[in-house]
Design an enzyme around this catalytic site. Structure first.
Site, mmCIF file in Angstrom:
data_model
loop_
_atom_site.group_PDB
_atom_site.id
_atom_site.type_symbol
_atom_site.label_atom_id
_atom_site.label_comp_id
_atom_site.label_asym_id
_atom_site.label_seq_id
_atom_site.Cartn_x
_atom_site.Cartn_y
_atom_site.Cartn_z
ATOM 1 C CB ALA A 142 7.884 -0.368 8.002
ATOM 2 N N GLY B 126 6.034 -5.363 8.707
ATOM 3 C CA GLY B 126 6.259 -5.004 10.104
ATOM 4 C C GLY B 126 5.022 -5.232 10.962
ATOM 5 C CD GLU C 188 9.310 -7.957 10.538
ATOM 6 O OE1 GLU C 188 10.430 -8.463 10.608
ATOM 7 O OE2 GLU C 188 9.111 -6.850 10.011
ATOM 8 C CD GLU D 112 8.540 -7.187 5.492
ATOM 9 O OE1 GLU D 112 8.033 -8.185 4.928
ATOM 10 O OE2 GLU D 112 8.351 -6.923 6.697
HETATM 11 C C1 LIG Z 1 13.474 -0.769 10.174
HETATM 12 C C2 LIG Z 1 12.978 -1.929 9.498
HETATM 13 C C3 LIG Z 1 11.938 -2.574 10.058
HETATM 14 C C4 LIG Z 1 11.124 -3.415 9.563
HETATM 15 C C5 LIG Z 1 10.961 -4.029 8.323
HETATM 16 C C6 LIG Z 1 9.577 -3.920 7.912
HETATM 17 C C7 LIG Z 1 9.331 -3.480 6.718
HETATM 18 C C8 LIG Z 1 7.956 -3.307 6.248
HETATM 19 O O1 LIG Z 1 6.988 -3.520 6.916
HETATM 20 S S1 LIG Z 1 7.866 -2.741 4.680
HETATM 21 C C9 LIG Z 1 6.139 -2.667 4.375
HETATM 22 C C10 LIG Z 1 5.586 -4.030 4.127
HETATM 23 N N1 LIG Z 1 4.210 -3.910 3.741
HETATM 24 C C11 LIG Z 1 3.826 -3.904 2.479
HETATM 25 O O2 LIG Z 1 4.605 -4.041 1.566
HETATM 26 C C12 LIG Z 1 2.361 -3.684 2.252
HETATM 27 C C13 LIG Z 1 2.157 -2.680 1.179
HETATM 28 N N2 LIG Z 1 0.757 -2.381 0.964
HETATM 29 C C14 LIG Z 1 -0.050 -3.183 0.270
HETATM 30 O O3 LIG Z 1 0.273 -4.250 -0.164
HETATM 31 C C15 LIG Z 1 -1.431 -2.650 0.027
HETATM 32 O O4 LIG Z 1 -1.378 -1.270 0.083
HETATM 33 C C16 LIG Z 1 -2.477 -3.175 1.022
HETATM 34 C C17 LIG Z 1 -2.691 -4.669 0.793
HETATM 35 C C18 LIG Z 1 -2.047 -2.926 2.435
HETATM 36 C C19 LIG Z 1 -3.815 -2.417 0.789
HETATM 37 O O5 LIG Z 1 -4.195 -2.553 -0.549
HETATM 38 P P1 LIG Z 1 -5.410 -1.706 -1.147
HETATM 39 O O6 LIG Z 1 -6.568 -1.852 -0.270
HETATM 40 O O7 LIG Z 1 -5.519 -2.083 -2.568
HETATM 41 O O8 LIG Z 1 -4.989 -0.183 -1.015
HETATM 42 P P2 LIG Z 1 -3.757 0.577 -1.637
HETATM 43 O O9 LIG Z 1 -2.704 -0.350 -2.042
HETATM 44 O O10 LIG Z 1 -4.254 1.528 -2.657
HETATM 45 O O11 LIG Z 1 -3.209 1.366 -0.369
HETATM 46 C C20 LIG Z 1 -3.968 2.413 0.234
HETATM 47 C C21 LIG Z 1 -3.037 3.562 0.555
HETATM 48 O O12 LIG Z 1 -2.137 3.131 1.578
HETATM 49 C C22 LIG Z 1 -0.799 3.355 1.164
HETATM 50 N N3 LIG Z 1 0.038 2.296 1.761
HETATM 51 C C23 LIG Z 1 -0.214 0.990 1.780
HETATM 52 N N4 LIG Z 1 0.710 0.356 2.484
HETATM 53 C C24 LIG Z 1 1.573 1.279 2.930
HETATM 54 C C25 LIG Z 1 2.748 1.228 3.721
HETATM 55 N N5 LIG Z 1 3.212 0.084 4.228
HETATM 56 N N6 LIG Z 1 3.382 2.373 3.958
HETATM 57 C C26 LIG Z 1 2.920 3.555 3.486
HETATM 58 N N7 LIG Z 1 1.803 3.667 2.736
HETATM 59 C C27 LIG Z 1 1.137 2.538 2.468
HETATM 60 C C28 LIG Z 1 -0.856 3.274 -0.347
HETATM 61 O O13 LIG Z 1 0.217 3.922 -0.931
HETATM 62 C C29 LIG Z 1 -2.171 3.962 -0.615
HETATM 63 O O14 LIG Z 1 -1.971 5.340 -0.497
HETATM 64 P P3 LIG Z 1 -2.211 6.303 -1.721
HETATM 65 O O15 LIG Z 1 -3.573 6.014 -2.237
HETATM 66 O O16 LIG Z 1 -2.035 7.660 -1.178
HETATM 67 O O17 LIG Z 1 -1.157 5.951 -2.710
#
Ligand SMILES: CC/C=C\C/C=C/C(=O)SCCNC(=O)CCNC(=O)[C@H](O)C(C)(C)COP(=O)(O)OP(=O)(O)OC[C@H]1O[C@@H](n2cnc3c(N)ncnc32)[C@H](O)[C@@H]1OP(=O)(O)O
Length: 754
Positions: free
Chosen positions: A61, A101, A104, A124
């Site tokens: 998400a 998500g 999921e 999450e």
């Molecule tokens: C209604 C409810 C329904 C469902 C429940 C579900 C909930 C969820 O899914 S919550 C999200 C769960 N996912 C995560 O926690 C993953 C988070 N992301 C990461 O762990 C990492 O970003 C990565 C492993 C995906 C990638 O790592 P890396 O290659 O080192 O890059 P960055 O971490 O620098 O990320 C790049 C860029 O993307 C942005 N970002 C990453 N994940 C998300 C996200 N899920 N949502 C929005 N933005 C995300 C991150 O902030 C970076 O952006 P910036 O450089 O602009 O900061």
């Protein structure tokens, strides 16, 4: 968005597209729903495959969306159900990442194919939530309760190979995953359409497809719908769950999400799928509206924001390029140096480790090898790449000449200015002019160290935290002459060592220790006034810190601060005769830590400090009656009236004085935003992440309240300048307590925005 395409055959391909990580924004979800409906309505489509753009399935998400006031549109849970209900087989082709998500969505699909390098997980919990798209109900049905509980309560990412062993994916491929997904989809189509054909060859093909898919003939998708599967039973489910809960609570240390994740999985073991989903939703909403989720999500973005560093003079990540580090050197193999060598080796950077003489070198070498052996054990098969017995990768020497061709040196000797300057002078003559010269110091002036060299632009502070191979924080300190390339290189090095680098300006104690001084000072003043070490530690640990100030001081060794205070002329032989015992330079001073050191009480290493221990080197702190009477006598000697100090005062005086210093740091432009201070405190000082860091915490308490309390304590203790509210804090309150994001635009300092 999600792109819908038809390949030549009967497979519809839905490609999630939202760079950089294909987060499931409302637009993506809407497009995914539209694609599914379109495939369903098209009779020529016989199967669907979901994949992600640019080699990434999805990071889940959109985390930004959780804090947006109005989050309307299609919900992820019902969409996952829609996928699962599809009468046409749906295959997930997982490349790169399938997280939260994203995973999921894959769990809603009937089949999952993953690339061998893909990683999966339900993280999450790390952002204060739970897998709220029915993941807490589907995952245990697929891989069993123990494995699901582990993944959901820790949030750890697992490689595809582990996912295959757990049964989370059906197939792992080394080649193009999307093609593998389409191939599987075509096989599934064949298995259904061939069911009624009687030729031997087709029956064989059909059998093969069923083996792969696990589908009984004529009922292709039923068993693949996880919501219909029973939970795999354990003979001792109840006992297992009670033990697991104890473990989860212990690890959570006040953070709500792990326990609520546990409750959601427990619901899956007790209730039918639909009721479990209902319970999951309730628990998700509790978390979503808890301040903890906001704090953890703030911390997630803060960690990424500090990568975009800037300096007061306008240098920034945008224009500076990191230089390659082909070979590095570490000077000094004490506790810090050993950890730094280990971190470099783990980052695959060849290292030259230097000590002052053979005896120190041999002791250091043994200690480094031991650390590396332990790390190798933890890494398992991956450890082969460390290759640390190879002298081309790790070399030990007492000869400075060995440093001639290194690209970067990290000096990690004793915290002594004269010694550091002597070393930097030597390095300046020996190292190539382009080599970066880093000093591991926790407080000393970078400019003064740089003044000993002929290339001060190459000199930079790299403040590691102990144990250096474990702690994630690297405070990176630029001096007056430090070049942007040196900063960019140090940041790149932090990344290579899997650390979080935070760029800060040069001042005594930099950011972390500068904010720590008033906190520790208040803790000691509280003892003078009537508290005991165990009272103060308890309050701070109940707040969520891993360890209170006195236990921490015993662990680090009281002699460290004593030496520093002697060096500053605050205590010891150089103190002018007649100096009042409890005053220095007109300010309140507590000689309590000095008095303990004079008694040989250095903390854990001597078996006595603020607490008593079972033996020298013991770890179990017990309140010490000796210390209690010592404190009483001390108060009598100095005619301090003992009073009862409540928890609120302990917490506020310790934390608000620390936060107050944070505002001074921001006003001076030593850090370019509150996020920097918070990332430093979470990763280097044990600040509870679910409270977002000191400055985020201040914003949740409300700046007017912090100001009022500081004013009150400052009036009660006018000889403690650290309690006098910072001018910047006052300015922010006068500006109407703006949200944290807007603080820096009120600062008036030149520091750039993040
Ligand atoms: C209604 C409810 C329904 C469902 C429940 C579900 C909930 C969820 O899914 S919550 C999200 C769960 N996912 C995560 O926690 C993953 C988070 N992301 C990461 O762990 C990492 O970003 C990565 C492993 C995906 C990638 O790592 P890396 O290659 O080192 O890059 P960055 O971490 O620098 O990320 C790049 C860029 O993307 C942005 N970002 C990453 N994940 C998300 C996200 N899920 N949502 C929005 N933005 C995300 C991150 O902030 C970076 O952006 P910036 O450089 O602009 O900061």
């Amino acid at each position: 968005m999600a792109q819908y395409a038809r390949n030549a055959a009967a497979v519809a391909v839905i490609r999630l597209r939202n760079p950089p990580v294909n987060a499931l924004s409302l637009t993506v979800l809407q497009a995914l729903e539209d694609g599914l409906k379109r495939a369903d309505a098209d009779p020529s489509v016989k199967a669907v495959m979901i994949c992600g753009e640019n080699g990434k399935f999805s990071a889940g998400a959109d985390i930004q969306g959780f804090s947006s006031p109005k989050r309307q549109g299609i919900a992820l849970g019902p969409l996952v159900s829609l996928i699962e209900r599809s009468e046409k087989p749906v295959v997930a082709a997982i490349e790169g990442i399938a997280l939260g998500g994203g995973l999921e969505v894959a769990l809603g699909c009937h089949f999952r194919v993953a690339h061998v390098q893909a990683r999966m997980g339900l993280p999450e919990v790390t952002i204060g939530l739970l897998p709220g798209a029915e993941g807490t109900q589907r995952l245990p049905r697929l891989i069993g309760v123990p494995a699901a509980l582990d993944l959901i309560t820790t949030g750890r990412h697992i490689p595809a190979t582990e996912a295959l062993k757990l049964g989370l994916v059906d197939e792992v491929v080394e080649e193009n995953t999307v093609e593998a997904g389409i191939r599987l989809a075509n096989k599934l189509i064949a298995s259904v359409s061939l069911e009624n054909v009687s030729s031997k060859e087709n029956r064989e093909l059909c059998k093969h497809a069923r083996i792969l898919t696990g589908c009984p003939a004529g009922q292709p998708l039923g068993p693949r719908r996880l919501s219909l599967k029973p939970i795999p039973r354990l003979p001792n489910m109840e006992a297992f769950l009670s033990e697991a809960l104890v473990k989860v609570k212990k690890q959570a240390r006040g953070c709500l999400a792990p326990e609520l994740c546990f409750q959601a999985v427990k619901a899956a073991t007790e209730q039918p799928f639909a009721d479990g989903v209902q319970r999951e939703r309730e628990l998700f909403n509790i978390l979503l509206t808890s301040g903890q989720a906001q704090a953890l999500q703030y911390a997630f973005f803060a960690e990424r924001a500090v990568q975009r560093w800037t300096t007061l003079s306008g240098a920034s990540w945008k224009s500076a390029s990191p230089q390659p580090i082909r070979r590095a050197a570490v000077i000094g193999l004490g506790t810090m140096g050993r950890g730094i060598v280990t971190s470099l080796v783990k980052a695959n950077i060849p290292v030259v480790a230097l000590e002052q003489d053979v005896e120190y070198l041999n002791t250091g070498r043994k200690a480094v090898m031991l650390l590396l052996e332990r790390e190798a054990m933890k890494m398992g098969q991956d450890a082969q790449s460390l290759d640390f017995h190879n002298p081309a990768r790790l070399q030990f020497t007492v000869d400075f000449d060995g440093l001639r061709d290194v690209d970067l040196v990290i000096e990690a000797v004793f915290e002594n200015m004269a010694l550091k300057k002597e070393i930097f002078k030597k390095l300046s003559g020996i190292c190539k002019p382009g080599a970066f010269l880093c000093t591991n110091t926790s407080a000393l002036n970078i400019d003064e160290i740089a003044s000993a060299t002929s290339h001060p632009q190459q000199v930079i502070g790299t403040h590691f935290f102990s144990p250096a191979h474990v702690m994630r924080l690297l405070e990176i300190i630029y001096g007056r002459h430090t070049s942007p390339a040196a900063i960019a290189t140090a940041m790149q090095l932090a990344k290579a060592m899997k650390k979080v680098g935070v760029v800060v300006g040069n001042c005594f104690g930099f950011v972390g220790n500068r904010m720590m001084f008033p906190y520790v000072q208040q803790a000691v003043f509280l003892l003078e006034e009537g508290s005991r070490p165990e009272n103060v530690d308890q309050v701070i640990e109940d707040f969520g810190f891993k360890i209170g100030p006195f236990r921490m001081s015993d662990l680090a060794g009281l002699d460290v601060g004593w030496r520093s205070r002697k060096g500053q002329g605050l205590t010891g032989a150089s103190l002018p005769p007649g100096t009042p015992a409890r005053q220095r330079h007109g300010r309140r001073y507590s000689p309590l830590p000095d008095l303990l050191c004079e008694q040989g009480r250095f903390g854990q290493k001597t078996g006595k400090g603020w607490y008593q221990y079972e033996k020298a080197g013991g770890r179990t702190a017990r309140p010490d009656p000796w210390l209690h009477s010592f404190l009483s006598e001390y108060r009598d000697t100095h005619q301090i009236k003992t009073r009862f100090i409540d928890q609120e005062e302990i917490l506020e005086r310790c934390l608000f004085s620390l936060i107050n210093e944070g505002f001074n740091i921001l006003a001076e432009g030593i850090a370019s935003g509150p996020e920097h201070l918070d990332v430093i405190y979470i990763n280097g000082y044990g600040w509870p992440k679910h409270k977002g860091g000191p400055m985020f915490y201040a914003s949740t308490v409300g700046l007017p309240r912090i100001l009022a309390k500081l004013q009150k304590y400052s009036e009660a203790h006018p000889d403690v300048p650290e309690l006098r509210p910072s001018a910047f804090l006052k300015k922010l309150v006068a500006a109407g307590n703006p949200p944290l994001k807007e603080w820096m635009s009120c600062s008036g300092s030149q520091s750039s925005k993040l």
